[in-house]
Design a protein around this motif. Structure first.
Motif, PDB file in Angstrom:
ATOM      1  N   UNK A 294       0.843  -1.186   0.000  1.00  0.00           N
ATOM      2  CA  UNK A 294       0.000   0.000   0.000  1.00  0.00           C
ATOM      3  C   UNK A 294       0.881   1.239   0.000  1.00  0.00           C
ATOM      4  N   UNK A 295       0.666   2.040  -1.019  1.00  0.00           N
ATOM      5  CA  UNK A 295       1.350   3.314  -1.142  1.00  0.00           C
ATOM      6  C   UNK A 295       0.346   4.413  -0.798  1.00  0.00           C
ATOM      7  N   UNK A 296       0.757   5.464  -0.090  1.00  0.00           N
ATOM      8  CA  UNK A 296      -0.196   6.527   0.274  1.00  0.00           C
ATOM      9  C   UNK A 296      -0.969   7.024  -0.933  1.00  0.00           C
ATOM     10  N   UNK A 297      -2.285   7.087  -0.763  1.00  0.00           N
ATOM     11  CA  UNK A 297      -3.137   7.577  -1.830  1.00  0.00           C
ATOM     12  C   UNK A 297      -3.592   6.515  -2.809  1.00  0.00           C
ATOM     13  N   UNK A 298      -3.124   5.282  -2.611  1.00  0.00           N
ATOM     14  CA  UNK A 298      -3.502   4.201  -3.511  1.00  0.00           C
ATOM     15  C   UNK A 298      -4.027   3.013  -2.729  1.00  0.00           C
ATOM     16  N   UNK A 299      -4.737   2.149  -3.408  1.00  0.00           N
ATOM     17  CA  UNK A 299      -5.211   0.921  -2.773  1.00  0.00           C
ATOM     18  C   UNK A 299      -4.078  -0.091  -2.708  1.00  0.00           C
ATOM     19  N   UNK A 300      -4.275  -1.047  -1.837  1.00  0.00           N
ATOM     20  CA  UNK A 300      -3.289  -2.108  -1.744  1.00  0.00           C
ATOM     21  C   UNK A 300      -3.221  -2.877  -3.062  1.00  0.00           C
ATOM     22  N   UNK A 301      -2.010  -3.186  -3.490  1.00  0.00           N
ATOM     23  CA  UNK A 301      -1.801  -3.930  -4.726  1.00  0.00           C
ATOM     24  C   UNK A 301      -1.050  -5.222  -4.430  1.00  0.00           C
ATOM     25  N   UNK A 302      -1.403  -6.256  -5.158  1.00  0.00           N
ATOM     26  CA  UNK A 302      -0.736  -7.537  -4.992  1.00  0.00           C
ATOM     27  C   UNK A 302       0.708  -7.448  -5.462  1.00  0.00           C
ATOM     28  N   UNK A 303       1.612  -7.930  -4.627  1.00  0.00           N
ATOM     29  CA  UNK A 303       3.036  -7.981  -4.975  1.00  0.00           C
ATOM     30  C   UNK A 303       3.422  -9.402  -5.354  1.00  0.00           C
ATOM     31  N   UNK A 304       3.056 -10.352  -4.512  1.00  0.00           N
ATOM     32  CA  UNK A 304       3.412 -11.752  -4.755  1.00  0.00           C
ATOM     33  C   UNK A 304       2.458 -12.640  -3.980  1.00  0.00           C
ATOM     34  N   UNK A 305       2.251 -13.842  -4.500  1.00  0.00           N
ATOM     35  CA  UNK A 305       1.390 -14.819  -3.836  1.00  0.00           C
ATOM     36  C   UNK A 305       1.983 -16.198  -4.023  1.00  0.00           C
ATOM     37  N   UNK A 306       1.672 -17.074  -3.077  1.00  0.00           N
ATOM     38  CA  UNK A 306       2.160 -18.443  -3.157  1.00  0.00           C
ATOM     39  C   UNK A 306       1.072 -19.380  -2.666  1.00  0.00           C
ATOM     40  N   UNK A 307       0.825 -20.426  -3.440  1.00  0.00           N
ATOM     41  CA  UNK A 307      -0.192 -21.397  -3.057  1.00  0.00           C
ATOM     42  C   UNK A 307       0.378 -22.372  -2.035  1.00  0.00           C
ATOM     43  N   UNK A 308      -0.487 -23.178  -1.475  1.00  0.00           N
ATOM     44  CA  UNK A 308      -0.022 -24.173  -0.506  1.00  0.00           C
ATOM     45  C   UNK A 308       0.904 -25.186  -1.165  1.00  0.00           C
ATOM     46  N   UNK A 309       0.787 -25.337  -2.478  1.00  0.00           N
ATOM     47  CA  UNK A 309       1.658 -26.260  -3.214  1.00  0.00           C
ATOM     48  C   UNK A 309       2.965 -25.611  -3.619  1.00  0.00           C
ATOM     49  N   UNK A 310       3.087 -24.305  -3.367  1.00  0.00           N
ATOM     50  CA  UNK A 310       4.337 -23.622  -3.670  1.00  0.00           C
ATOM     51  C   UNK A 310       4.357 -22.904  -5.011  1.00  0.00           C
TER      52      UNK A 310
END
Length: 121
Positions: A39-55
């Motif tokens: 989250x950057x001031x003035x903006x909504x949270x944005x996805x950076x990275x994700x990982x599933x349970x399987x990796x």
């Protein structure tokens, strides 16, 4: 009760590295996909990275090749290794986890409190 505790934020010069960690604790059956958002001031949270349970991992285009996300299922912990940091990576990083409280319950999202990352030019 499920808690996500983040750590590892701080101040670093451009080109430097930081590693963020997020540990899930409390009473639950399993964690599924876990992710980091910025989250950057003035903006909504944005996805950076994700990982599933399987990796399996997924990264925002802006961090591909620089950030690496990993997880330790035994410890319900994820890490975000951030290399080649840029000033535009500055902001509050939040950990999110999809949590199943019991074997039969549906998934529910939980968020950490956030950790500040500041990259100076």
């Amino acid at each position: 009760q499920v808690q996500l505790v983040e750590s590892g934020g701080g101040l670093v010069q451009a080109g430097g590295s930081l590693t963020l960690s997020c540990a899930a604790s409390g009473s639950f059956f399993s964690t599924e996909t876990m992710a980091w958002y910025l989250r950057v001031p003035g903006k909504q949270r944005e996805l950076v990275a994700a990982i599933s349970s399987a990796g399996n991992t997924n990264y925002a285009d802006s961090v591909k090749g620089r950030f690496t996300m990993s997880r330790d299922n035994a410890k319900n912990t994820v890490h975000l290794q951030m290399n080649g940091l840029k000033p535009e990576d500055t902001g509050v990083y939040y950990c999110k986890a999809e949590v199943r409280r019991t074997a039969l319950s549906t998934l529910r999202d939980y968020w950490g409190q956030g950790t500040q990352v500041t990259v100076s030019s």
